[in-house]
Design a protein around this motif. Structure first.
Motif, mmCIF file in Angstrom:
data_model
loop_
_atom_site.group_PDB
_atom_site.id
_atom_site.type_symbol
_atom_site.label_atom_id
_atom_site.label_comp_id
_atom_site.label_asym_id
_atom_site.label_seq_id
_atom_site.Cartn_x
_atom_site.Cartn_y
_atom_site.Cartn_z
ATOM 1 N N THR A 49 -4.005 -11.528 4.331
ATOM 2 C CA THR A 49 -5.036 -10.775 3.496
ATOM 3 C C THR A 49 -6.501 -10.482 3.979
ATOM 4 O O THR A 49 -6.992 -9.302 3.947
ATOM 5 C CB THR A 49 -5.107 -11.207 2.076
ATOM 6 N N THR A 52 -7.666 -6.864 5.071
ATOM 7 C CA THR A 52 -8.790 -6.352 4.642
ATOM 8 C C THR A 52 -10.025 -6.388 5.556
ATOM 9 O O THR A 52 -11.313 -5.818 5.114
ATOM 10 C CB THR A 52 -9.041 -6.892 3.142
ATOM 11 N N ARG A 86 0.920 -1.151 0.158
ATOM 12 C CA ARG A 86 0.085 -0.046 -0.049
ATOM 13 C C ARG A 86 0.865 1.251 -0.059
ATOM 14 O O ARG A 86 0.276 2.374 0.045
ATOM 15 C CB ARG A 86 -0.818 0.074 1.237
#
Length: 164
Positions: free
Chosen positions: A109, A113, A38
């Motif tokens: 992940t 998220t 990111r």
């Protein structure tokens, strides 16, 4: 039988060894991977800090329940009787990081998220190779040496107390 002074000799030392490695690993690998994913920023780092406690618990559970037992069964198939300490440590690290990076590429992940999706499977190979590389070098150059140094110091202190 010879006991390696750089490795834990009992359950209490084993827990300390695992704690040292897992705390170093989670606090370095997760922020680096998130930064690569990111971008490296204060905001992304602060977001990473929020998930680190959850990831640490997941990592410890995966090490104890999945990677440890699996690697323990596989290592004798590859390691020979005459293989030295460094060869065994390298093989152990390689196998553990491989198992954990495969699992954590998916689970990490989902945790990051905050949703279970197909995303980690769709991007698996791109993400896994990067994650494996980061984790392998952190383990090999930072986390494992620090944990082995701590064990060596503990055993040296115990040996000096036994002599007195």
């Amino acid at each position: 039988m010879y006991k390696e002074e750089r490795l834990p000799q009992n359950a209490k030392e084993g827990i300390l060894f695992l704690l040292i490695i897992s705390i170093i690993s989670v606090n370095t690998i997760a922020p680096i991977i998130m930064g690569l994913e990111r971008g490296f920023s204060k905001e992304n780092y602060l977001e990473t800090l929020k998930i680190i406690p959850f990831m640490w618990i997941i990592v410890v559970l995966l090490v104890r329940l999945v990677a440890g037992p699996l690697v323990g069964k596989v290592i004798p198939k590859f390691a020979g009787q005459t293989d030295g300490f460094n060869a065994r440590v390298l093989l152990n690290t390689l196998l553990n990081v491989t198992v954990l990076s495969v699992l954590l590429t998916i689970i990490g992940t989902w945790v990051g998220t905050k949703q279970i999706s197909l995303e980690p499977f769709q991007n698996f190979f791109h993400s896994w190779f990067r994650n494996f590389g980061v984790a392998f070098w952190i383990e090999l150059l930072i986390a494992q040496p620090i944990a082995r140094f701590a064990m060596k110091k503990i055993h040296a202190r115990q040996a000096s107390q036994e002599r007195v």
